[in-house]
Design an enzyme around this catalytic site. Structure first.
Site, PDB file in Angstrom:
ATOM      1  N   GLU A  37       0.656  -1.286   0.168  1.00  0.00           N
ATOM      2  CA  GLU A  37       0.110   0.127  -0.014  1.00  0.00           C
ATOM      3  C   GLU A  37       0.721   1.347   0.110  1.00  0.00           C
ATOM      4  O   GLU A  37       1.768   1.317   0.960  1.00  0.00           O
ATOM      5  CB  GLU A  37      -1.030   0.075   1.358  1.00  0.00           C
ATOM      6  CG  GLU A  37      -2.257   0.717   0.926  1.00  0.00           C
ATOM      7  CD  GLU A  37      -3.007  -0.132  -0.196  1.00  0.00           C
ATOM      8  OE1 GLU A  37      -3.226   0.277  -1.319  1.00  0.00           O
ATOM      9  OE2 GLU A  37      -3.533  -1.433   0.064  1.00  0.00           O
ATOM     10  N   ASP A  40       3.138   2.062  -4.683  1.00  0.00           N
ATOM     11  CA  ASP A  40       3.431   2.249  -6.227  1.00  0.00           C
ATOM     12  C   ASP A  40       4.032   3.491  -6.492  1.00  0.00           C
ATOM     13  O   ASP A  40       4.915   3.590  -7.271  1.00  0.00           O
ATOM     14  CB  ASP A  40       2.033   2.207  -6.886  1.00  0.00           C
ATOM     15  CG  ASP A  40       0.996   3.154  -6.050  1.00  0.00           C
ATOM     16  OD1 ASP A  40       1.175   3.664  -5.176  1.00  0.00           O
ATOM     17  OD2 ASP A  40      -0.139   3.148  -6.814  1.00  0.00           O
ATOM     18  N   ASP A 178      -3.862   1.676  -9.662  1.00  0.00           N
ATOM     19  CA  ASP A 178      -5.153   1.692 -10.009  1.00  0.00           C
ATOM     20  C   ASP A 178      -5.410   1.455 -11.473  1.00  0.00           C
ATOM     21  O   ASP A 178      -6.213   0.738 -11.922  1.00  0.00           O
ATOM     22  CB  ASP A 178      -5.789   2.670  -9.388  1.00  0.00           C
ATOM     23  CG  ASP A 178      -5.811   2.814  -7.716  1.00  0.00           C
ATOM     24  OD1 ASP A 178      -5.182   1.766  -7.161  1.00  0.00           O
ATOM     25  OD2 ASP A 178      -6.227   3.630  -7.078  1.00  0.00           O
TER      26      ASP A 178
END
Length: 387
Positions: A37, A40, A178
């Protein structure tokens, strides 16, 4: 593929608004991140999968240079703006800015300044941390690529353009995860994504394992919250340690700088370093069907998000604890998404789903007294044109 109901809804919204059928309908899924989490935008590793929730976009050309949009999920609310650059922000922001941002970056990438009719409908839960925004952005990109023959833009390029729309137009400095998983997901698999090279390794989900997503009903607001602050803190940590991104740091390097780094900045860096490593370690756990090891990694990830990255809230911590208690050693749970609310994700044997669902519904309430919403999901394919 999305439910037929969503396709019927988007076609009905388009026909009602414009009196004709669209030339193209595209879909793009939401996503859940199993582990890794905020890694990225630090060029680290993430392990998401696309979900069987999706946003659909119906599109057709106009004879002028105006963009008309209708959103079925917002009571057929509309927006209208010109295709000529620069494209301005909507006075109230909100969902229209995601559409305007995508049109802005596609125009800059070579899309002609032609008018378009658009209709949008979907079933990705809004504000729950399942990336409804990236789903919308990618579905728009795929629909407009098809409509205007922009075949030079592959799905990875479209993901980059969608990320740019969110970073530069909407103002949320999200990483690539995402949009990339929405564009490139594979049915039945998670993807280990190297967010530096964008190389993706498909990771089959073990047979008999369920993905449970539980909405905490605590609403998130990434742009208005502290997401961008976390990114700034990560950049400060990398700069202080002399690396370009925290992907290039390690725990021994962090220890070397412990005396000079601000304590908060050091904690942020520790989360990124360890959670990126956990994403890589999770591949082996899933490959061997070792749910106990996967549960240990998920639990450690949640503690790291809570204590080092400070992105959980008490209601989410309670929800994750309830899930971990009900699942036991054969699986695990953690918060997923940008933080400050949203969802928890759990991996567990399919035969345990009913009992775990019952436990959560009986014992969890949001701060406003709302019951959780439980989804059992399956890894879906990425964005596509529908018949």
């Amino acid at each position: 593929m999305p439910h037929t109901l969503q396709q019927q809804r988007v076609l009905a919204a388009f026909s009602k608004a414009y009196g004709s059928a669209p030339a193209v309908v595209a879909q793009a899924p939401g996503r859940v991140n199993l582990i890794g989490e905020h890694t990225d935008y630090n060029d680290g590793y993430v392990l998401p999968c696309a979900l069987d929730f999706a946003t659909l976009v119906a599109a057709g050309k106009r004879d002028d240079d105006q963009i008309h949009v209708v959103a079925a999920d917002f009571a057929d609310a509309g927006d209208q703006f010109g295709a000529a650059l620069p494209i301005a922000h909507h006075p109230q922001g909100g969902w229209p800015d995601y559409v305007r941002g995508v049109l802005s970056v596609l125009r800059a990438a070579g899309m002609p300044a032609c008018g378009v009719n658009l209709a949008i409908a979907g079933n990705v839960p809004l504000g729950a941390g399942l990336s409804s925004s990236a789903s919308l952005e990618v579905a728009l990109c795929v629909a407009l690529r098809q409509l205007f023959g922009l075949d030079q833009l592959d799905n990875q390029m479209l993901a980059r353009l969608a990320q740019r729309a969110e970073n530069e137009f909407v103002g949320c400095k999200c990483g690539i995860m995402d949009q990339l998983i929405s564009a490139c997901g594979q049915a039945g698999h998670a993807l280990l994504i190297d967010c530096r090279s964008l190389a993706s390794t498909p990771v089959p989900m073990p047979a008999g394992v369920a993905i449970m997503i539980v909405e905490s009903k605590v609403r998130r607001g990434l742009v208005d919250g502290e997401y961008n602050l976390r990114r700034q803190q990560c950049e400060a940590a990398a700069l202080a340690m002399g690396v370009s991104k925290l992907r290039d740091a390690s725990l021994p390097l962090l220890e070397q700088y412990s005396a000079t780094l601000d304590a908060t900045i050091a904690r942020r860096a520790r989360h990124i370093i360890t959670d990126s490593a956990r994403a890589e370690q999770a591949v082996a756990a899933l490959a061997s069907g070792n749910l106990q090891r996967m549960g240990e990694l998920m639990a450690a990830s949640h503690v790291s998000m809570r204590d080092d990255f400070a992105i959980t809230v008490p209601a989410i911590d309670q929800l994750v604890a309830l899930l971990q208690q009900a699942i036991g050693p054969q699986g695990g749970a953690r918060m997923t998404g940008g933080g400050f609310g949203g969802c928890a994700v759990a991996l567990l044997p399919a035969e345990r789903v009913a009992a775990v669902r019952e436990h959560v519904l009986a014992h969890y309430r949001s701060p406003e007294g709302e019951q959780a919403v439980v989804h059992v999901c399956y890894p879906a394919a990425g964005a596509a044109i529908l018949p």
